[in-house]
Design an enzyme around this catalytic site. Structure first.
Site, short mmCIF file in Angstrom:
data_model
loop_
_atom_site.label_atom_id
_atom_site.label_comp_id
_atom_site.label_asym_id
_atom_site.label_seq_id
_atom_site.Cartn_x
_atom_site.Cartn_y
_atom_site.Cartn_z
N THR A 164 -2.40 6.84 0.16
CA THR A 164 -3.59 6.95 0.99
C THR A 164 -4.38 8.14 0.47
O THR A 164 -3.80 9.10 -0.04
CB THR A 164 -3.25 7.09 2.49
OG1 THR A 164 -4.46 7.10 3.26
CG2 THR A 164 -2.45 8.36 2.79
N GLU A 177 -3.35 0.87 -3.56
CA GLU A 177 -3.94 0.66 -2.22
C GLU A 177 -4.05 -0.82 -1.88
O GLU A 177 -4.55 -1.18 -0.82
CB GLU A 177 -5.36 1.26 -2.17
CG GLU A 177 -5.41 2.76 -2.15
CD GLU A 177 -5.58 3.29 -0.71
OE1 GLU A 177 -5.37 2.52 0.24
OE2 GLU A 177 -5.91 4.47 -0.59
N LYS A 188 0.88 -1.18 0.00
CA LYS A 188 0.00 0.00 0.00
C LYS A 188 0.91 1.22 0.00
O LYS A 188 1.62 1.46 0.98
CB LYS A 188 -0.88 -0.03 1.25
CG LYS A 188 -1.75 1.17 1.46
CD LYS A 188 -2.66 0.93 2.67
CE LYS A 188 -3.34 2.18 3.15
NZ LYS A 188 -4.21 2.79 2.15
C1 LIG Z 1 -8.83 9.35 10.62
C2 LIG Z 1 -8.79 8.84 9.22
O1 LIG Z 1 -9.47 9.33 8.34
N1 LIG Z 1 -7.96 7.81 8.98
C3 LIG Z 1 -7.75 7.11 7.83
C4 LIG Z 1 -8.21 7.50 6.60
C5 LIG Z 1 -7.92 6.69 5.52
N2 LIG Z 1 -7.21 5.58 5.71
C6 LIG Z 1 -6.91 4.69 4.59
C7 LIG Z 1 -8.07 3.89 4.13
C8 LIG Z 1 -7.72 3.64 2.69
O2 LIG Z 1 -6.77 2.65 2.54
C9 LIG Z 1 -7.07 4.90 2.29
C10 LIG Z 1 -8.01 5.81 1.58
O3 LIG Z 1 -8.71 6.66 2.40
O4 LIG Z 1 -6.51 5.45 3.48
C11 LIG Z 1 -6.76 5.21 6.93
O5 LIG Z 1 -6.09 4.16 7.10
N3 LIG Z 1 -7.03 5.99 7.98
#
Ligand SMILES: CC(=O)Nc1ccn([C@H]2C[C@H](O)[C@@H](CO)O2)c(=O)n1
Length: 102
Positions: A23, A73, A20
């Site tokens: 994000t 991802e 990954k």
């Molecule tokens: C607090 C918060 O929003 N934390 C997050 C947001 C996104 N992610 C990850 C989930 C997906 O893999 C990507 C895309 O949003 O990022 C996360 O781990 N924590």
């Protein structure tokens, strides 16, 4: 020392394995710049687990997400869209944060 960004615990193993490498976050986490080195923790406990280096931060809408984003991802495109819609139910505009593991 404080962490700079957190990820849900379920994504930790994919990040540490280099599977990954992006994000997708909302405007509140769009302030990172290429070259920044970030301490990464888990969202649930804020436990530090690695340091990443930001490669780029690029605006994107949900409709613009592609199979390439999903691959970065380690998900399918439909899984990725579902994850993002679950985390950010009312958001349309996002930022792709591309990173490498240090
Ligand atoms: C607090 C918060 O929003 N934390 C997050 C947001 C996104 N992610 C990850 C989930 C997906 O893999 C990507 C895309 O949003 O990022 C996360 O781990 N924590």
């Amino acid at each position: 020392m404080q962490n700079d960004i957190t990820f849900y615990q379920r994504f930790k193993s994919d990040i540490l394995a280099g599977l990954k490498v992006i994000t997708i976050r909302d405007n509140k986490e769009s302030h990172f710049k290429a070259g920044d080195k970030l301490r990464v923790g888990t969202f649930e406990t804020d436990e530090y687990f690695c340091t990443i280096k930001i490669i780029s931060v690029t605006p994107v809408t949900l409709e613009q997400l592609t199979e390439e984003h999903a691959k970065q991802e380690n998900m399918t495109l439909s899984e990725l869209k579902k994850v993002i819609s679950d985390i950010y139910p009312n958001e349309k505009y996002f930022f792709v944060i591309h990173f490498s593991l240090l």
